[in-house]
Motif scaffolding. Structure first.
Motif, mmCIF file in Angstrom:
data_model
loop_
_atom_site.group_PDB
_atom_site.id
_atom_site.type_symbol
_atom_site.label_atom_id
_atom_site.label_comp_id
_atom_site.label_asym_id
_atom_site.label_seq_id
_atom_site.Cartn_x
_atom_site.Cartn_y
_atom_site.Cartn_z
ATOM 1 N N ARG A 200 47.705 48.119 48.874
ATOM 2 C CA ARG A 200 46.398 48.331 49.509
ATOM 3 C C ARG A 200 45.355 48.916 48.562
ATOM 4 N NH1 ARG A 200 45.643 53.429 51.676
ATOM 5 N NH2 ARG A 200 47.360 54.847 51.280
ATOM 6 N N THR A 201 45.750 49.246 47.341
ATOM 7 C CA THR A 201 44.780 49.841 46.424
ATOM 8 C C THR A 201 43.940 48.784 45.693
ATOM 9 O OG1 THR A 201 46.633 50.063 44.882
ATOM 10 C CG2 THR A 201 45.957 52.035 46.039
ATOM 11 N N ARG A 202 44.362 47.523 45.761
ATOM 12 C CA ARG A 202 43.593 46.469 45.092
ATOM 13 C C ARG A 202 42.211 46.268 45.695
ATOM 14 N NH1 ARG A 202 47.392 41.232 43.422
ATOM 15 N NH2 ARG A 202 47.852 42.092 41.387
ATOM 16 N N ALA A 203 42.135 46.428 47.019
ATOM 17 C CA ALA A 203 40.881 46.145 47.723
ATOM 18 C C ALA A 203 39.755 47.050 47.247
ATOM 19 C CB ALA A 203 41.085 46.304 49.227
ATOM 20 N N ILE A 204 40.094 48.300 46.937
ATOM 21 C CA ILE A 204 39.084 49.254 46.482
ATOM 22 C C ILE A 204 38.455 48.795 45.175
ATOM 23 C CG2 ILE A 204 38.767 51.567 45.543
ATOM 24 C CD1 ILE A 204 39.442 52.473 48.007
ATOM 25 N N ARG A 205 39.286 48.346 44.252
ATOM 26 C CA ARG A 205 38.730 47.895 42.981
ATOM 27 C C ARG A 205 37.802 46.704 43.209
ATOM 28 N NH1 ARG A 205 38.261 48.895 38.026
ATOM 29 N NH2 ARG A 205 37.702 47.203 36.626
ATOM 30 N N ARG A 206 38.221 45.775 44.064
ATOM 31 C CA ARG A 206 37.385 44.612 44.344
ATOM 32 C C ARG A 206 36.017 45.056 44.842
ATOM 33 N NH1 ARG A 206 41.529 41.603 46.500
ATOM 34 N NH2 ARG A 206 41.070 42.536 48.511
ATOM 35 N N SER A 207 35.994 46.042 45.752
ATOM 36 C CA SER A 207 34.710 46.523 46.290
ATOM 37 C C SER A 207 33.866 47.177 45.201
ATOM 38 C CB SER A 207 34.954 47.544 47.400
ATOM 39 O OG SER A 207 35.738 46.981 48.416
ATOM 40 N N ILE A 208 34.499 47.942 44.335
ATOM 41 C CA ILE A 208 33.759 48.613 43.260
ATOM 42 C C ILE A 208 33.090 47.577 42.358
ATOM 43 C CG2 ILE A 208 34.102 49.933 41.114
ATOM 44 C CD1 ILE A 208 36.118 51.677 42.664
ATOM 45 N N ILE A 209 33.793 46.495 42.089
ATOM 46 C CA ILE A 209 33.218 45.439 41.248
ATOM 47 C C ILE A 209 32.091 44.727 41.993
ATOM 48 C CG2 ILE A 209 33.742 43.180 40.218
ATOM 49 C CD1 ILE A 209 36.488 44.446 39.418
ATOM 50 N N GLU A 210 32.329 44.444 43.288
ATOM 51 C CA GLU A 210 31.286 43.777 44.089
ATOM 52 C C GLU A 210 30.015 44.609 44.181
ATOM 53 O OE1 GLU A 210 34.424 41.391 46.948
ATOM 54 O OE2 GLU A 210 33.209 42.996 47.807
ATOM 55 N N GLU A 211 30.180 45.922 44.201
ATOM 56 C CA GLU A 211 29.014 46.807 44.301
ATOM 57 C C GLU A 211 28.381 47.078 42.941
ATOM 58 O OE1 GLU A 211 28.027 49.051 47.183
ATOM 59 O OE2 GLU A 211 29.024 47.577 48.450
ATOM 60 N N GLY A 212 28.845 46.411 41.937
ATOM 61 C CA GLY A 212 28.236 46.555 40.616
ATOM 62 C C GLY A 212 28.567 47.868 39.920
ATOM 63 N N GLN A 213 29.647 48.533 40.342
ATOM 64 C CA GLN A 213 29.981 49.817 39.736
ATOM 65 C C GLN A 213 31.096 49.707 38.684
ATOM 66 O OE1 GLN A 213 28.012 52.574 40.161
ATOM 67 N NE2 GLN A 213 26.785 51.092 41.284
ATOM 68 N N ASP A 214 31.536 48.488 38.381
ATOM 69 C CA ASP A 214 32.450 48.332 37.249
ATOM 70 C C ASP A 214 32.365 46.904 36.738
ATOM 71 O OD1 ASP A 214 34.234 48.948 35.234
ATOM 72 O OD2 ASP A 214 35.725 49.846 36.563
ATOM 73 N N ASP A 215 32.895 46.730 35.554
ATOM 74 C CA ASP A 215 32.900 45.447 34.879
ATOM 75 C C ASP A 215 33.932 44.546 35.550
ATOM 76 O OD1 ASP A 215 33.256 43.426 32.791
ATOM 77 O OD2 ASP A 215 32.214 44.842 31.491
ATOM 78 N N SER A 216 33.570 43.304 35.803
ATOM 79 C CA SER A 216 34.484 42.406 36.509
ATOM 80 C C SER A 216 35.518 41.780 35.582
ATOM 81 C CB SER A 216 33.693 41.300 37.192
ATOM 82 O OG SER A 216 32.967 40.573 36.226
ATOM 83 N N ARG A 217 35.306 41.879 34.278
ATOM 84 C CA ARG A 217 36.254 41.243 33.357
ATOM 85 C C ARG A 217 37.579 42.006 33.335
ATOM 86 N NH1 ARG A 217 32.767 41.369 28.112
ATOM 87 N NH2 ARG A 217 32.214 43.341 29.102
ATOM 88 N N PRO A 218 38.704 41.296 33.088
ATOM 89 C CA PRO A 218 39.990 41.990 33.005
ATOM 90 C C PRO A 218 39.931 43.089 31.957
ATOM 91 C CG PRO A 218 40.288 39.592 32.780
ATOM 92 C CD PRO A 218 38.811 39.856 32.817
#
Lengths: 308, 308
Positions: A276-294
């Motif tokens: 369930r921790t994957r979803a948080i990272r996805r949201s952070i990337i969607e909100e522009g708060q982290d780099d989407s690249r691996p």
């Protein structure tokens, strides 16, 4: 209203970045700055972090209508108190510190005749000092403003506009709520990172050289924030003690539960938690708060600026 | 000797990257592959992760002289056992798992007639599955090889050369020492990251939306490794239980000491601890194991591939 003369006290990562950002995004505004370290002042002048680097803080705040304290949280009161007479009566006083209740109190006591509206740009890198700042540090980052209950709404909106012009999104909340939120999104992560890097350096059965060589297995991620300024972080933990200890207790409870699951071999519990921790990272990337690249787009994967 | 036909069982991040790397760096070598998931097999064929994606594992290992198991640690025995007759007697069997004692045992029991030399490339990203692999994953990363005490030195050196050709630096050590080293450089960091991301999602007084918005304060760094494959990580913790629990105990002791320093306001202790963790990061960067740019070179600072 908008500000015409901005004085920056403390010319490290935050102060330097504000100075550069004001020169880029508010070209009409005059900037002055001061740092307690003569070396920092010299370097700040060389890099042009502000228009004028002054030899004293009193000089730097002359005629300012916005004074921003960019010193470690524990040094705010000490930096501000001698300026009680020097800061113009109409000037707005603000800061960039990571804990807001303690700093509001310290600045309020040091400058009882001035309006203080604390702020905290949630932006930074692991670097510090006058070489660390850059004009785009605040772009697409959040800046939290924590005004006192009774405040000058014109000055508040001028401060909000100031940060927005520097590229930030602004959110207003109470200092108390800020301290709780930042305890979990910033202070606890730093404490954990500092701890694990210390743990890994102190082992007898694994050498430091091995820790370094095999750090790409995950450990290296923690070393970045554990390379942050030790003075500032000491002050953050001491000035936001209660919220940090509260969050630390929650963390320890959760860690103990996972530890138990490992000990008894409860694979289902581990899987459910990890899934369930994957979803948080996805949201952070969607909100522009982290780099989407691996791997945060680290350069070492494709011949970029990495350590190859 | 060198390998001519490499069979890859499991076509996720590691298996796919090996397949692509062999095609790039060992163009004469024939690669076959199999994955238990029909969707993964279809996607692996589309991406050309190996020359031939087979419908069965038995087919994939036909004629192979190197068989690499790239399945989660807990699935190694199950994946290998049905291949006891199918894997050629002279073939070397290896793997890429993050825990080595348990996997050596599982593969040894499943394939008692074959030579098994386990290996672990300390390289990866937070992504998994057949779309995650890339040919340069292993470049300038360490690959740890843990041969049994009595082994075929020709095959061992062929395996070392294989990994070096794929871009890795190779180190040979005992499975036991590997498990201890990786517990601190990889397993404990993942456990901590999974824990803190879970803690932050479960708070009542701070919303998930706030955690996401203000994650640039440090939290977001932890979400990357907490987005790693849950099946693999469940298996890692269960298969390297003792070393993980040992390291976790050291970590908890250190965390408790820092917690106490915060509670009693011991700023000197905090400062001393925080000041000595910088050196480790510097060494990691000097050794080419991390990106030297601030903030891992994240694209969101200068208009790169970040979330702007």
């Amino acid at each position: 209203m908008s500000f015409e003369r901005v004085a920056i006290i403390g010319l490290g990562l935050q102060g330097g970045s504000i100075g550069l950002a004001v020169q880029e995004f508010l070209p009409g505004v005059v900037t002055t700055g001061y740092d307690i370290s003569p070396e920092y002042r010299a370097r700040a002048a060389e890099r042009g972090l502000v228009h004028t680097v002054c030899d004293t803080a009193v000089e730097a705040v002359q005629g300012a209508d916005l004074v921003i304290f960019c010193v470690p949280p524990g040094a705010m009161g000490e930096a501000a108190a001698p300026l009680r007479e020097a800061i113009p009566a109409h000037a707005l006083v603000s800061d960039v510190g990571s804990s807001k209740q303690a700093i509001a109190k310290a600045l309020g006591e040091a400058l009882p005749d001035h309006l203080v509206i604390p702020a905290h740009p949630v932006a930074g890198t692991e670097n510090s000092g006058p070489d660390a700042g850059f004009a785009h540090l605040f772009r697409n980052r959040w800046c939290i403003v924590t005004p006192p209950e009774q405040t000058d709404l014109l000055k508040l909106s001028a401060l909000v506009e100031f940060w927005e012009t520097l590229g930030a999104n602004v959110e207003i909340m109470s200092a108390q709520h800020h301290d709780l939120v930042l305890a979990v999104t910033s202070h606890l992560p730093h404490l954990i990172a500092y701890t694990i890097v210390g743990t890994a350096s102190d082992l007898e059965d694994v050498t430091q050289s091995e820790v370094i060589k095999y750090s790409a297995g995950g450990f290296r991620d923690f070393t970045r924030i554990a390379a942050s300024d030790p003075t500032m972080w000491r002050d953050v933990f001491l000035s936001n003690k209660d919220a940090v200890l509260t969050m630390l207790q929650r963390f320890t409870e959760d860690l103990t539960a996972l530890q138990r699951a490992i000990r008894v071999g409860d694979g289902d519990m581990l899987f459910d938690h990890f899934a369930r921790t994957r979803a948080i990272r996805r949201s952070i990337i969607e909100e522009g708060q982290d780099d989407s690249r691996p791997d945060f787009g680290r350069g070492d994967h494709d011949g970029g600026a990495g350590g190859d």
